[in-house]
Design a protein around this motif. Structure first.
Motif, short mmCIF file in Angstrom:
data_model
loop_
_atom_site.label_atom_id
_atom_site.label_comp_id
_atom_site.label_asym_id
_atom_site.label_seq_id
_atom_site.Cartn_x
_atom_site.Cartn_y
_atom_site.Cartn_z
N ARG A 83 0.85 -1.19 0.00
CA ARG A 83 0.00 0.00 0.00
C ARG A 83 0.89 1.24 0.00
NH1 ARG A 83 -2.40 0.43 6.26
NH2 ARG A 83 -0.36 0.66 7.26
N THR A 84 0.36 2.34 -0.49
CA THR A 84 1.09 3.60 -0.52
C THR A 84 0.32 4.64 0.28
OG1 THR A 84 -0.03 4.30 -2.55
CG2 THR A 84 2.05 3.09 -2.79
N ASN A 85 1.05 5.57 0.83
CA ASN A 85 0.40 6.63 1.61
C ASN A 85 1.27 7.88 1.60
OD1 ASN A 85 -1.54 7.78 3.45
ND2 ASN A 85 -0.01 7.55 5.06
N THR A 86 0.61 9.02 1.51
CA THR A 86 1.26 10.30 1.70
C THR A 86 0.59 10.99 2.88
OG1 THR A 86 1.78 10.54 -0.65
CG2 THR A 86 1.78 12.54 0.68
N ARG A 87 1.40 11.46 3.80
CA ARG A 87 0.88 12.10 5.02
C ARG A 87 1.42 13.51 5.13
NH1 ARG A 87 2.00 9.34 10.77
NH2 ARG A 87 0.26 8.03 10.04
N GLY A 88 0.55 14.41 5.54
CA GLY A 88 0.97 15.76 5.87
C GLY A 88 0.61 16.07 7.31
N GLN A 89 1.52 16.70 8.04
CA GLN A 89 1.25 17.06 9.43
C GLN A 89 1.77 18.46 9.70
OE1 GLN A 89 1.50 14.21 12.70
NE2 GLN A 89 2.98 15.53 13.73
N ILE A 90 0.95 19.25 10.38
CA ILE A 90 1.31 20.61 10.77
C ILE A 90 1.11 20.75 12.27
CG2 ILE A 90 0.76 23.06 10.52
CD1 ILE A 90 -0.25 22.46 7.72
N ALA A 91 2.11 21.29 12.94
CA ALA A 91 2.04 21.52 14.38
C ALA A 91 2.37 22.98 14.68
CB ALA A 91 2.99 20.60 15.13
N VAL A 92 1.53 23.61 15.48
CA VAL A 92 1.74 25.00 15.88
C VAL A 92 1.88 25.04 17.39
CG1 VAL A 92 0.82 27.35 15.86
CG2 VAL A 92 0.38 25.82 13.92
N GLU A 93 3.01 25.59 17.86
CA GLU A 93 3.27 25.68 19.30
C GLU A 93 3.43 27.14 19.70
OE1 GLU A 93 6.13 22.70 20.90
OE2 GLU A 93 6.45 22.22 18.77
N ALA A 94 2.86 27.49 20.85
CA ALA A 94 2.97 28.85 21.38
C ALA A 94 3.44 28.78 22.82
CB ALA A 94 1.63 29.57 21.29
N LYS A 95 4.38 29.67 23.19
CA LYS A 95 4.93 29.67 24.55
C LYS A 95 5.19 31.10 25.01
CE LYS A 95 7.24 25.14 24.37
NZ LYS A 95 8.51 24.41 24.61
N ASN A 96 4.98 31.34 26.28
CA ASN A 96 5.38 32.59 26.91
C ASN A 96 5.56 32.37 28.40
OD1 ASN A 96 2.18 32.76 26.65
ND2 ASN A 96 2.77 33.96 28.45
N ASP A 97 6.37 33.21 29.01
CA ASP A 97 6.65 33.10 30.45
C ASP A 97 5.55 33.79 31.25
OD1 ASP A 97 9.06 31.65 30.35
OD2 ASP A 97 10.16 33.46 29.80
N THR A 98 5.19 33.18 32.39
CA THR A 98 4.23 33.77 33.32
C THR A 98 4.79 33.64 34.73
OG1 THR A 98 2.95 31.79 33.89
CG2 THR A 98 2.41 32.87 31.81
N GLU A 99 4.08 34.24 35.69
CA GLU A 99 4.50 34.12 37.08
C GLU A 99 4.34 32.71 37.62
OE1 GLU A 99 0.29 35.95 37.17
OE2 GLU A 99 2.02 35.78 35.82
N PHE A 100 3.62 31.84 36.87
CA PHE A 100 3.42 30.45 37.28
C PHE A 100 4.30 29.47 36.51
CE2 PHE A 100 -0.70 32.64 37.81
CZ PHE A 100 -0.80 32.56 39.19
N GLY A 101 5.19 30.00 35.68
CA GLY A 101 6.01 29.15 34.83
C GLY A 101 5.67 29.37 33.37
N THR A 102 6.22 28.55 32.50
CA THR A 102 5.98 28.69 31.06
C THR A 102 4.58 28.22 30.69
OG1 THR A 102 8.32 28.31 30.58
CG2 THR A 102 6.77 28.00 28.77
N LEU A 103 3.85 29.07 29.97
CA LEU A 103 2.54 28.72 29.44
C LEU A 103 2.72 28.26 28.00
CD1 LEU A 103 -0.56 28.60 29.55
CD2 LEU A 103 -0.58 31.03 28.88
N SER A 104 2.34 27.01 27.72
CA SER A 104 2.53 26.42 26.39
C SER A 104 1.21 25.90 25.84
CB SER A 104 3.53 25.25 26.46
OG SER A 104 4.73 25.63 27.07
N SER A 105 1.14 25.83 24.55
CA SER A 105 0.02 25.15 23.89
C SER A 105 0.51 24.58 22.57
CB SER A 105 -1.14 26.12 23.63
OG SER A 105 -0.74 27.18 22.78
#
Length: 378
Positions: A83-105
């Motif tokens: 079988r053949t397959n083509t896959r595409g994947q996109i990942a978006v990461e956001a980070k910033n510092d806060t008084e509680f530590g790093t906020l990531s998504s």
């Protein structure tokens, strides 16, 4: 009026007009300075500041083209082919510092050209008043449709969202399977590695520990007292690093199946490569691991050159046949090799071939499988 008076009057008139024009001259406004995208190096490479904020953003992903092949497997009736397959994947990461530590998504989207992004789960369901039966729910994203992969938010050591558990990590090669089995037997629940979960991690560098709660089978929707409200799991991992050696230990409990799973992975830099050992044990069928009562596998990833590495491996499973929810009989073993080649920056090729021999306890069969992959990452 003589010539002299006329010339003096003309000069005065011209001077007056020039002065008026100078007073009314329009001065062009200075252009506002443009805010160019700034590189953010606080969280590693690839991040940049979102203009006007202190939030750092990273966009990554990959494009993968793969050809899979396999031989006939008489125990399941699966026919050999490719079988053949083509896959595409996109990942978006956001980070910033806060008084509680790093906020990531993180938000990850993936699409395939074949139907490999389909899955099914079997859960106890009230089919009639007072009657509880196992019902299989199947979900299959349409070809080429993007679907949600690992997506979560994290503040300091607290992570909440949709992310993978311990069994998705595995070893670098493709022979030793931490989230799969020999292709026969098992309870049909294990390998449920991607769930809505909550995790807290304490990381001291050479020592880390986390505890996690998993909500299994969230795709089925509402959890009620018909037997699905206890589809919850709890697990934890302890990891220690000692020079070139890393070892971890996993323990998890499935409240729905009332069974537990234990696992451990060890990696050690030895000679020109790295030795990896994976082992797992299950008390019974559960969603963390149920491909066999126990398994152990090992591989040795050899770095031949800066661009080329090869990883031979072997794995053994014992008691793969399940009867009434208990591991009963049969075993299997698998041997193979994986080769990785870095063609150029962000472009790599991977190839693997594996042989699996299965004894169900009443019958036996063997099969070959492998793939060739080309992947461009960014």
């Amino acid at each position: 009026m003589n010539i002299k008076s006329l010339l003096l009057g003309s000069a005065a008139a011209l001077a007056a007009v020039s002065g008026a024009q100078a007073a009314d001259a329009i001065v062009a406004a200075e252009p506002e300075p443009l805010e160019y995208v700034r590189v953010c190096d606080a969280f590693g490479t690839g991040y940049f500041y979102i203009p006007g904020t202190e939030t750092c953003l990273k966009i990554g992903g990959y494009v993968r083209v793969q050809v899979d092949g396999r031989s006939d497997f008489d125990l399941t009736g699966a026919q050999g082919g490719y079988r053949t397959n083509t896959r595409g994947q996109i990942a978006v990461e956001a980070k910033n510092d806060t008084e509680f530590g790093t906020l990531s998504s993180k938000v990850t989207l993936r699409a395939n050209t074949n139907v490999s992004n389909s899955y099914s789960v079997t859960v106890p369901t009230e089919t009639a008043p007072g009657v509880i039966e196992d019902v299989t729910y199947s979900v299959s994203q349409a070809n080429n449709d993007f679907y949600l992969e690992e997506t979560y938010l994290q503040l300091g050591g607290l992570r909440v969202g949709y992310f993978y558990n311990y069994f998705d990590n595995g070893l670098p090669g493709e022979t030793v399977l931490s989230d799969g089995g020999p292709g026969f037997g098992g309870g049909g629940f294990g390998g449920d590695t991607l769930n809505n979960s909550i995790r807290y991690t304490y990381d001291a560098g050479s020592f880390s520990v986390y505890g996690q709660v998993d909500a299994f089978n969230s795709q089925a929707g509402w959890k009620t007292d018909n037997g699905s409200d206890d589809e919850i799991g709890i697990n934890g991992v302890v990891t220690g690093k000692f020079g070139g050696v890393t070892v971890d230990f996993f323990a998890g409990y499935d409240f729905d199946r009332e069974e537990a799973a234990f696992a451990s992975t060890l990696t050690a830099a030895i000679g020109p490569g790295s030795l990896g050992v994976f082992a797992a044990y299950a008390t019974g069928v559960n969603r963390y691991f149920d491909f066999a009562e126990w398994t152990i596998g090992a591989e040795y990833a050899i770095k031949v050159t800066d661009k080329f590495s090869v990883a031979p491996g072997v794995q053994y499973w014992d008691n793969i046949t399940v009867v009434d929810g208990d591991f009963d009989a049969g075993d299997a073993w698998r041997v193979g090799v994986t080769a990785d080649y870095k063609i150029t920056t962000n472009l790599a090729a991977k190839a693997t071939i594996n042989y699996t021999d299965v004894d169900s306890g009443t019958d036996s069969a063997d099969r070959w499988d492998g793939f060739l992959r080309l992947q461009r990452s960014f």
